[in-house]
Design an enzyme around this catalytic site. Structure first.
Site, mmCIF file in Angstrom:
data_model
loop_
_atom_site.group_PDB
_atom_site.id
_atom_site.type_symbol
_atom_site.label_atom_id
_atom_site.label_comp_id
_atom_site.label_asym_id
_atom_site.label_seq_id
_atom_site.Cartn_x
_atom_site.Cartn_y
_atom_site.Cartn_z
ATOM 1 N N CYS A 1 -7.172 -5.594 -0.815
ATOM 2 C CA CYS A 1 -6.102 -5.324 -1.770
ATOM 3 C C CYS A 1 -6.763 -5.069 -3.120
ATOM 4 O O CYS A 1 -7.910 -4.624 -3.176
ATOM 5 C CB CYS A 1 -5.107 -6.496 -1.830
ATOM 6 S SG CYS A 1 -5.810 -8.029 -2.456
ATOM 7 N N ARG A 2 -6.082 -5.363 -4.197
ATOM 8 C CA ARG A 2 -6.638 -5.108 -5.520
ATOM 9 C C ARG A 2 -7.759 -6.101 -5.853
ATOM 10 O O ARG A 2 -8.831 -5.707 -6.271
ATOM 11 C CB ARG A 2 -5.519 -5.183 -6.567
ATOM 12 C CG ARG A 2 -5.973 -4.905 -7.977
ATOM 13 C CD ARG A 2 -4.789 -4.957 -8.951
ATOM 14 N NE ARG A 2 -5.275 -5.125 -10.310
ATOM 15 C CZ ARG A 2 -5.545 -6.292 -10.871
ATOM 16 N NH1 ARG A 2 -5.385 -7.404 -10.195
ATOM 17 N NH2 ARG A 2 -5.987 -6.351 -12.108
#
Length: 98
Positions: free
Chosen positions: A64-65
């Site tokens: 993810c981020r």
């Protein structure tokens, strides 16, 4: 399974190694920047789990981020019987800082 570092992930992607690669960020985040992984946002994972049914015993690398959503995705997938899930520590932010 233990988590994977962004250095190991980059090496494996560069070598075109076989694994299921999953991005659990929102679609707009994926559209802005992605590493070519399959995009299933974390909130959609429960209703789209059937898209991963064939990979219950395959290695799945989730990112993810920053690593937080992907850790939640890892825990969720493990609770559903996926046995080889790895979280990317630091997420795409760390990957882009390589």
């Amino acid at each position: 399974m233990e988590d994977i570092t962004v250095e190991d992930l980059k090496s494996r992607l560069d070598k075109s190694e076989k694994f299921v690669f999953l991005d659990v960020r929102e679609e707009w985040e994926y559209d802005d920047d992605n590493l070519g992984a399959k995009n299933i946002p974390l909130a959609d994972l429960p209703t789209r789990l059937d898209e991963l049914d064939n990979y219950k015993d395959s290695e799945i690398v989730v990112h993810c981020r920053s690593g937080a959503r992907s850790m939640n995705a890892k825990k969720f997938l493990e609770s559903k019987g996926f046995s080889k899930v790895r979280n990317t520590t630091g997420g795409i932010l760390a990957y882009r800082n390589l």
